[in-house]
Write an enzyme that holds these catalytic residues in place. Structure first.
Site, mmCIF file in Angstrom:
data_model
loop_
_atom_site.group_PDB
_atom_site.id
_atom_site.type_symbol
_atom_site.label_atom_id
_atom_site.label_comp_id
_atom_site.label_asym_id
_atom_site.label_seq_id
_atom_site.Cartn_x
_atom_site.Cartn_y
_atom_site.Cartn_z
ATOM 1 N N GLY A 110 37.644 45.772 42.969
ATOM 2 C CA GLY A 110 38.562 46.718 43.593
ATOM 3 C C GLY A 110 37.893 47.829 44.367
ATOM 4 O O GLY A 110 38.550 48.799 44.755
ATOM 5 N N ASN A 122 44.242 36.681 41.150
ATOM 6 C CA ASN A 122 44.666 37.510 40.016
ATOM 7 C C ASN A 122 45.568 38.600 40.593
ATOM 8 O O ASN A 122 45.070 39.564 41.175
ATOM 9 C CB ASN A 122 43.433 38.118 39.333
ATOM 10 C CG ASN A 122 43.810 39.114 38.246
ATOM 11 O OD1 ASN A 122 44.971 39.205 37.857
ATOM 12 N ND2 ASN A 122 42.832 39.863 37.759
ATOM 13 N N TRP A 123 46.876 38.384 40.433
ATOM 14 C CA TRP A 123 47.823 39.326 41.048
ATOM 15 C C TRP A 123 47.870 40.662 40.304
ATOM 16 O O TRP A 123 48.484 41.610 40.789
ATOM 17 C CB TRP A 123 49.219 38.709 41.073
ATOM 18 C CG TRP A 123 49.360 37.571 42.052
ATOM 19 C CD1 TRP A 123 48.457 37.172 42.996
ATOM 20 C CD2 TRP A 123 50.480 36.685 42.180
ATOM 21 N NE1 TRP A 123 48.945 36.097 43.701
ATOM 22 C CE2 TRP A 123 50.193 35.776 43.223
ATOM 23 C CE3 TRP A 123 51.707 36.566 41.511
ATOM 24 C CZ2 TRP A 123 51.081 34.771 43.613
ATOM 25 C CZ3 TRP A 123 52.587 35.566 41.898
ATOM 26 C CH2 TRP A 123 52.277 34.684 42.938
ATOM 27 N N LYS A 124 47.309 40.709 39.121
ATOM 28 C CA LYS A 124 47.351 41.917 38.281
ATOM 29 C C LYS A 124 48.799 42.398 38.106
ATOM 30 O O LYS A 124 49.720 41.582 38.156
ATOM 31 C CB LYS A 124 46.445 43.008 38.852
ATOM 32 C CG LYS A 124 45.031 42.502 39.138
ATOM 33 C CD LYS A 124 44.047 43.611 39.331
ATOM 34 C CE LYS A 124 42.711 43.032 39.764
ATOM 35 N NZ LYS A 124 41.649 44.026 39.801
ATOM 36 N N HIS A 133 38.973 40.090 31.157
ATOM 37 C CA HIS A 133 38.852 40.804 32.434
ATOM 38 C C HIS A 133 38.352 42.224 32.153
ATOM 39 O O HIS A 133 38.714 42.830 31.138
ATOM 40 C CB HIS A 133 40.202 40.843 33.147
ATOM 41 C CG HIS A 133 40.091 41.330 34.559
ATOM 42 N ND1 HIS A 133 39.989 42.661 34.862
ATOM 43 C CD2 HIS A 133 40.014 40.663 35.733
ATOM 44 C CE1 HIS A 133 39.874 42.804 36.182
ATOM 45 N NE2 HIS A 133 39.882 41.599 36.728
ATOM 46 N N GLU A 170 32.027 38.799 37.169
ATOM 47 C CA GLU A 170 32.718 39.872 37.879
ATOM 48 C C GLU A 170 32.011 41.201 37.599
ATOM 49 O O GLU A 170 32.334 41.871 36.595
ATOM 50 C CB GLU A 170 34.165 39.968 37.405
ATOM 51 C CG GLU A 170 35.005 38.748 37.715
ATOM 52 C CD GLU A 170 36.445 39.145 38.007
ATOM 53 O OE1 GLU A 170 36.926 38.794 39.087
ATOM 54 O OE2 GLU A 170 37.063 39.834 37.177
ATOM 55 N N GLU A 205 39.201 44.972 33.225
ATOM 56 C CA GLU A 205 40.261 45.972 33.014
ATOM 57 C C GLU A 205 40.818 45.889 31.593
ATOM 58 O O GLU A 205 41.205 46.911 31.007
ATOM 59 C CB GLU A 205 41.360 45.790 34.076
ATOM 60 C CG GLU A 205 40.881 46.251 35.442
ATOM 61 C CD GLU A 205 41.489 45.527 36.624
ATOM 62 O OE1 GLU A 205 42.515 44.843 36.467
ATOM 63 O OE2 GLU A 205 40.911 45.635 37.721
ATOM 64 N N GLY A 229 41.173 39.383 43.368
ATOM 65 C CA GLY A 229 42.181 40.380 43.034
ATOM 66 C C GLY A 229 42.966 40.801 44.264
ATOM 67 O O GLY A 229 43.856 40.087 44.733
ATOM 68 N N GLY A 230 42.616 41.944 44.819
ATOM 69 C CA GLY A 230 43.382 42.537 45.925
ATOM 70 C C GLY A 230 43.699 41.562 47.054
ATOM 71 O O GLY A 230 44.841 41.515 47.544
ATOM 72 N N SER A 233 35.815 42.093 44.975
ATOM 73 C CA SER A 233 35.931 42.412 46.404
ATOM 74 C C SER A 233 35.632 41.224 47.315
ATOM 75 O O SER A 233 35.063 41.393 48.398
ATOM 76 C CB SER A 233 35.046 43.611 46.757
ATOM 77 O OG SER A 233 35.509 44.763 46.081
HETATM 78 C C1 PEP Z 1 39.588 41.058 39.822
HETATM 79 O O1 PEP Z 1 40.238 41.989 39.404
HETATM 80 O O2 PEP Z 1 39.410 40.050 39.125
HETATM 81 C C2 PEP Z 1 39.013 41.192 41.146
HETATM 82 C C3 PEP Z 1 38.035 40.389 41.460
HETATM 83 O O3 PEP Z 1 39.526 42.178 41.940
HETATM 84 P P1 PEP Z 1 39.166 42.461 43.490
HETATM 85 O O4 PEP Z 1 39.081 41.114 44.174
HETATM 86 O O5 PEP Z 1 40.287 43.280 43.991
HETATM 87 O O6 PEP Z 1 37.853 43.161 43.508
#
Ligand code: PEP
Length: 258
Positions: free
Chosen positions: A173, A9-11, A95, A167, A97, A233-234, A212
């Site tokens: 994050g 997920n590049w956001k 999600h 999640e 967010e 994500g990251g 994470s």
């Molecule tokens: C996400 O936003 O779906 C996610 C899992 O982010 P991260 O891996 O950065 O925690």
């Protein structure tokens, strides 16, 4: 047997140039991997370019959100049909967010799930509790509520047209992933709840973990019986990290087969 899936997920990150460079670094090593499946969920303006780059590879294209309506006077909206037309196979819905920053309710998320499957996109439905909810013992109630909203609108069988992602909000994050045991407990709860409606569906449904995930913890998370891969994500923005996470999924897949 469920095939592991890793979706990045590049956001709202990167530029056309940087995301192309990221993909070019990731595609060749992923091509060499086996049966696990991979996807990247790109920002809307990058979808067409990314679709061209992933065509014919083992990496599928996903979007990060969609409009709940089919088409019409919804300025700024992006429809399921548009995403399908751009070559998307997946779309993230619900999600955390979107829920917390943009105020998306369980019912809106369910509407988005419904319109996605209507247009043959596979929704990646995100569920998960906040830290306060976990600490007050409400994790299962929250996850059940989020899931039930979709089941109420679309029926339990509809879940089979998508993928679930557990999640925990406190893990997204933050660098503080759920432990493999914490993830497994919630995944097993979700699978058990779906099994009360349909055993076979519950057996076949992919439930990803997100929050994470990194190269350093992916193998332990993916080794859990009910963790079928990850939503990343990251770490999906760093080519070596993402490839290592995909390798961990492949390794877990091979262990399951052995
Ligand atoms: C996400 O936003 O779906 C996610 C899992 O982010 P991260 O891996 O950065 O925690």
């Amino acid at each position: 047997m469920r095939a592991k899936l890793v979706a990045g997920n590049w956001k709202m990150n990167g530029s056309l140039a940087s995301n192309q460079a990221l993909l070019k670094a990731v595609l060749p090593p992923l091509a060499a991997l086996g049966r696990a499946r991979y996807a990247v969920c790109a920002p809307f303006p990058h979808l067409v370019t990314v679709a061209q780059l992933v065509r014919g590879t083992n990496v599928a294209l996903g979007a990060q959100d969609l409009c709940q309506f089919d088409d019409g006077a919804y300025t700024g909206g992006v429809s399921a049909a548009m995403l399908a037309d751009c070559g998307c196979r997946y779309v993230i819905v619900g999600h955390s967010e979107r829920r917390s920053v943009f105020g998306e309710t369980d019912d809106l998320v369910a509407q988005k799930f419904a319109v996605a499957i209507k247009h043959r996109l596979a929704p990646i439905l995100c569920v998960g509790e906040t830290l306060a909810e976990r600490e007050s013992g409400a994790t299962e109630a929250v996850v059940a509520r989020q899931l039930d909203a979709v089941i109420r609108r679309c029926g339990a069988a509809a879940l089979g047209q998508g993928v679930l992602a557990y999640e925990p909000v406190w893990a997204i994050g933050t660098g503080k992933a759920a432990t493999p045991q914490q993830a497994q407990a919630v995944h097993a709860f979700i699978r058990g709840r779906i099994a009360t409606a349909d055993h076979r569906l519950a057996d076949e449904l992919l439930i990803l973990y997100g929050g994470s995930v990194k190269a350093s913890n992916a193998a332990q998370l993916f080794a859990m019986a009910d963790v079928d891969g990850g939503l990343i994500g990251g770490a999906s923005l760093v080519a070596d990290e993402f490839v290592a996470i995909c390798r961990a999924a492949q390794g877990a897949q091979e262990t399951v087969r052995a």
